[in-house]
Design an enzyme around this catalytic site. Structure first.
Site, mmCIF file in Angstrom:
data_model
loop_
_atom_site.group_PDB
_atom_site.id
_atom_site.type_symbol
_atom_site.label_atom_id
_atom_site.label_comp_id
_atom_site.label_asym_id
_atom_site.label_seq_id
_atom_site.Cartn_x
_atom_site.Cartn_y
_atom_site.Cartn_z
ATOM 1 N N CYS A 55 0.806 -1.235 0.000
ATOM 2 C CA CYS A 55 0.000 0.000 0.000
ATOM 3 C C CYS A 55 0.831 1.272 0.000
ATOM 4 O O CYS A 55 0.668 2.117 -0.881
ATOM 5 C CB CYS A 55 -0.930 0.010 1.211
HETATM 6 C C1 UDX Z 1 -0.728 0.420 5.534
HETATM 7 C C2 UDX Z 1 -1.589 1.357 6.397
HETATM 8 O O1 UDX Z 1 -1.104 1.365 7.740
HETATM 9 C C3 UDX Z 1 -3.054 0.915 6.349
HETATM 10 O O2 UDX Z 1 -3.848 1.851 7.063
HETATM 11 C C4 UDX Z 1 -3.506 0.825 4.901
HETATM 12 O O3 UDX Z 1 -4.858 0.381 4.821
HETATM 13 C C5 UDX Z 1 -2.606 -0.096 4.107
HETATM 14 O O4 UDX Z 1 -1.243 0.357 4.222
HETATM 15 P P1 UDX Z 1 0.371 -1.993 5.853
HETATM 16 O O5 UDX Z 1 0.869 -1.886 4.455
HETATM 17 O O6 UDX Z 1 -0.240 -3.276 6.294
HETATM 18 O O7 UDX Z 1 -0.729 -0.859 6.163
HETATM 19 O O8 UDX Z 1 1.641 -1.687 6.780
HETATM 20 P P2 UDX Z 1 1.981 -0.724 8.002
HETATM 21 O O9 UDX Z 1 1.743 -1.400 9.291
HETATM 22 O O10 UDX Z 1 1.362 0.597 7.819
HETATM 23 O O11 UDX Z 1 3.569 -0.603 7.800
HETATM 24 C C6 UDX Z 1 4.085 -0.070 6.585
HETATM 25 C C7 UDX Z 1 5.578 -0.114 6.555
HETATM 26 O O12 UDX Z 1 6.131 0.868 7.407
HETATM 27 C C8 UDX Z 1 6.204 -1.437 6.978
HETATM 28 O O13 UDX Z 1 7.249 -1.764 6.090
HETATM 29 C C9 UDX Z 1 6.748 -1.160 8.360
HETATM 30 O O14 UDX Z 1 7.862 -1.963 8.666
HETATM 31 C C10 UDX Z 1 7.141 0.304 8.244
HETATM 32 N N1 UDX Z 1 7.117 1.027 9.523
HETATM 33 C C11 UDX Z 1 5.938 1.253 10.163
HETATM 34 C C12 UDX Z 1 8.310 1.492 10.064
HETATM 35 O O15 UDX Z 1 9.395 1.310 9.499
HETATM 36 N N2 UDX Z 1 8.282 2.203 11.237
HETATM 37 C C13 UDX Z 1 7.118 2.445 11.890
HETATM 38 O O16 UDX Z 1 7.161 3.107 12.963
HETATM 39 C C14 UDX Z 1 5.911 1.948 11.356
#
Ligand code: UDX
Length: 450
Positions: free
Chosen positions: A276
């Site tokens: 996403c």
């Molecule tokens: C995301 C959105 O959170 C969600 O609301 C939407 O519907 C779809 O996209 P998702 O892709 O499942 O969800 O992942 P998310 O938990 O948001 O993490 C995204 C990325 O950011 C991951 O690679 C994660 O490792 C990274 N991340 C997240 C960080 O590096 N640091 C953080 O503090 C949070």
């Protein structure tokens, strides 16, 4: 029409569609899932799950046993036997950065054609992430043309983005932070609001009702802001890396306590990936350029993230003195823990760079090994568990913070590795403990001699 529970058809049984289907069915709403992929259809009808997501398999079995969920590839059957239709097909990125709406168009056409022969009001809800204007423009036009009915009179139409996270899809569907309804007409918004009130009962989340364009924008802007937060703290991590005594985790904690900033999405590390965030940022960037506007914060958010893999490689090079012919263990491949999804995973860029630098790469992930085999083939070695992965290695790089990796102690690396050089790409290990006993480097912390 709403005396008994609303019957729902869901077009597109990918991640969002399947999670939505099982959650609705588990609260007694009869659901028919529709997909052109016959493997998905037969898996659901056999009570089987084809994605890894905590809790979903059990729910599929439960709702199948109660007769509340079935799947079909026949759109007409599903439309004639349901009151609402959710569109949850995927919206990938075109090579030029725009959004590919082919699946939305195809699904809408088959919904509309089936609606032609149906009596009574039917609500169509666009849950797929689509550019602003798609619901009121493209979807409405196709619905009216092929159904020969009018939106706002015979049909209801809303944009209703979802915000569920992979690995937390069930939890996020049952307890979302908010519901956003982008209504094309008031009646459609009222009908969808009533449905959600019935679904959530006393736990109804905050609700925002607006027009379709705002709802569509909210989804993109939400994901862009989340990615910007992560890139921001990763940029701060690079500065902390240079200053004696600085630690990005403490800085993040300090700013996160400010309610205006908030503590979530401030974990510095290897960067963001997944299906996403990268896709939605690209789409937003494309939208700005379509309207001739600049989007420097989005450009910078992407740029910072693009450099994250190299930051880890640099640390690995410095700690080992060079990666050529070194045996490197990669801990974690999925784009984040609790999923087997490797789409846009940082691990892919890291592993490709390591291979280019002549390293011999061995990988382990608790759930993503099958996906990794499809991506890397014979180019890397695959381990059966984490200890097997670090055995004989001269460098270990933690890329995804699976909880089982956090249990590893310096002694485990010392015992099994040929040379215990460890790069923690997600700030999982206690630097003090590891620095005492191993050669250790991590994000956002200056380490003497590195
Ligand atoms: C995301 C959105 O959170 C969600 O609301 C939407 O519907 C779809 O996209 P998702 O892709 O499942 O969800 O992942 P998310 O938990 O948001 O993490 C995204 C990325 O950011 C991951 O690679 C994660 O490792 C990274 N991340 C997240 C960080 O590096 N640091 C953080 O503090 C949070």
């Amino acid at each position: 029409m709403y005396e008994s529970k609303v019957r729902v058809s869901i077009f597109g049984l990918g991640y969002v569609g399947l999670a939505t289907a099982v959650c609705l069915a588990s609260r007694g709403f009869p659901v028919i899932g529709v997909d052109i992929d016959l493997k998905k259809v037969s898996a659901i009808n056999n009570g089987e799950c084809y994605i890894y997501e905590p809790g979903i398999e059990e729910l599929i079995k439960e709702v199948r046993e109660k007769g509340l969920l079935k799947a079909t590839s026949n759109p007409t059957e599903s439309i004639l036997n349901t009151d609402f239709t959710f569109i949850t097909v995927s919206t990938p990125t075109n090579p030029n950065g725009s959004v590919d709406l082919t699946a939305v168009e195809y699904a809408t056409k088959s919904i509309a054609t089936s609606l032609k022969g149906k009596k009574g009001y039917h609500l169509v809800v666009v849950k797929s992430t689509v550019p602003p204007g798609t619901t009121e423009g493209l979807v409405k036009k196709i619905l009216e043309e092929f159904s020969e009915k009018r939106v706002g009179i015979d049909l209801g139409l809303c944009a209703n983005p979802e915000f569920l996270r992979e690995g937390r899809a069930i939890e996020d569907t049952f307890k979302p932070d908010r519901i956003v309804i982008g209504e094309c007409d008031k009646r459609a918004g009222d009908v969808l609001e009533r449905f959600y009130k019935e679904f959530y009962g006393d736990d109804m989340p905050p609700l925002l009702r607006t027009n379709a364009v705002n709802a569509e924008l909210i989804k993109y802007v939400n994901n862009a802001f989340l990615a910007m937060k992560v890139s921001f703290i990763n940029m701060v991590a690079d500065l902390c890396q240079k200053i004696d005594g600085a630690d990005v985790d403490i800085v993040a904690k300090g700013i996160g306590l400010d309610k205006r900033i908030g503590s979530l999405f401030l974990k510095a590390g290897a960067g963001w990936g997944g299906s996403c965030l990268p896709k939605d940022l690209e789409a937003l960037k494309n939208l700005y350029s379509k309207y001739g506007e600049r989007a420097p914060l989005i450009d910078a958010t992407i740029e910072v993230n693009d450099h994250r893999p190299n930051k880890l490689i640099e640390l690995a090079e410095r700690i080992t003195g060079g990666l050529n012919k070194k045996r490197v263990a990669i801990l974690g491949l999925s784009f984040k823990p609790d999923t087997d999804d490797m789409r846009n995973a940082v691990s892919i860029k890291i592993i490709n760079t390591l291979i280019n630098k002549g390293a011999i790469v061995t990988v382990f992930d608790p759930k993503a090994m099958d996906n990794a085999r499809r991506i890397f083939g014979e180019r890397v070695n695959y381990s059966k568990d984490v200890i097997d992965c670090i055995k004989g290695a001269e460098c270990a790089i933690l890329v995804t913070e699976w909880s089982e990796f956090a249990k590893l102690k310096p002694e485990d690396f010392i015992k099994y590795m040929k040379d215990p050089c460890i790069v923690d790409g997600r700030r999982v290990f206690d630097p003090k403990e590891f620095l005492k006993k191993t050669k250790f480097a991590t994000i956002g912390l200056k380490i003497d001699g590195l």
